[in-house]
Design a protein around this motif. Sequence first.
Motif, PDB file in Angstrom:
ATOM      1  N   LYS A  67       8.797 -10.455   0.418  1.00 47.97           N
ATOM      2  CA  LYS A  67       8.382 -11.868   0.429  1.00 47.97           C
ATOM      3  C   LYS A  67       8.552 -12.385   1.842  1.00 47.97           C
ATOM      4  O   LYS A  67       9.593 -12.148   2.454  1.00 47.97           O
ATOM      5  N   GLU A  89       4.676 -11.787  -8.661  1.00 50.28           N
ATOM      6  CA  GLU A  89       5.485 -10.558  -8.687  1.00 50.28           C
ATOM      7  C   GLU A  89       4.983  -9.575  -9.744  1.00 50.28           C
ATOM      8  O   GLU A  89       4.926  -8.367  -9.493  1.00 50.28           O
ATOM      9  N   ILE A 113       3.683 -12.480  -1.022  1.00 54.55           N
ATOM     10  CA  ILE A 113       4.390 -11.485  -1.840  1.00 54.55           C
ATOM     11  C   ILE A 113       3.519 -10.231  -1.871  1.00 54.55           C
ATOM     12  O   ILE A 113       2.332 -10.317  -2.201  1.00 54.55           O
TER      13      ILE A 113
END
Lengths: 112, 112, 112
Positions: free
Chosen positions: C56, A28, C47
């Motif tokens: 996601k 992320e 992701i």
Amino acid sequence: MKNPIEAPEYGIVWVTAPTRTEAEAIAEALVESRLAACVSLTPIHSIYTWKGKINKEEEWQLTIKTDLRQFTRLESTIKSLHSYEVPEIIAIPIIAGSTPYLNWISESVVRD
Amino acid sequence: MKNPIEAPEYGIVWVTAPTRTEAEAIAEALVESRLAACVSLTPIHSIYTWKGKINKEEEWQLTIKTDLRQFTRLESTIKSLHSYEVPEIIAIPIIAGSTPYLNWISESVVRD
Amino acid sequence: MKNPIEAPEYGIVWVTAPTRTEAEAIAEALVESRLAACVSLTPIHSIYTWKGKINKEEEWQLTIKTDLRQFTRLESTIKSLHSYEVPEIIAIPIIAGSTPYLNWISESVVRD
């Protein structure tokens, strides 16, 4: 592309992490900071020697699609988030690809 | 490193094996004999033609991190332990990496 | 091999697909039309950013072993079967391999 030296260098960076939570946090952070276009995660079983002894671990592998001109910043972001002393961070070249997908990598990844 | 020709050639070798037991036996033999620094294992589903017929198999993939100057010895060790007539053994280049990790590969892999 | 320009260019093509069903359909089409010698499938967690938002997804990765001289046809077959607007289709080089296995790729993949 202003001159040849500035052409994107598409590549894949592989990183292993001890848990899915840590793998996701790194993935992320890379996508949010635009150091990667896309990261995929897979569970793996690893076998290696460390200080003369064979170890087996359950780990997660990150497959990071990016422009390798950002490798140094990518490496430094990964190291700042990774719990290992010596994390695996290795890059392999992309030598061909679908043009719209490669363009999407270019647009997704920051240029300085 | 005595001269430039002897610099490590970091790479990844991919091998597929029919079972986790066989994949682990090969992985352990490579790490114990210092022909690889680290091997990771993943279950895969394979689709291929063999003698004109489409086959589907559950297999295991080995991802072997090593110095490709040892490729010939690595290949011969894999073949001696592998149950297939024509095992998949292919190498892809590592073109960048974290220096401490690459140094760890160098120190882990035998140099004749 | 008639001249050096016609030597096989062994490589791996990576594609991601939304479901196992779609991944298998693409894999079978590539093997049946002899645009690939072997395809392996693995579930992955992806992701990425799309239109400014982090996504996601659970996806499937195809690892396609082929002769990259067929890359254009392979890409066009994948696009005709794929449900994504911009599917990931990227190629990485094979720089070494077991000779019988590389020969098997050559024999399995069509030459124009």
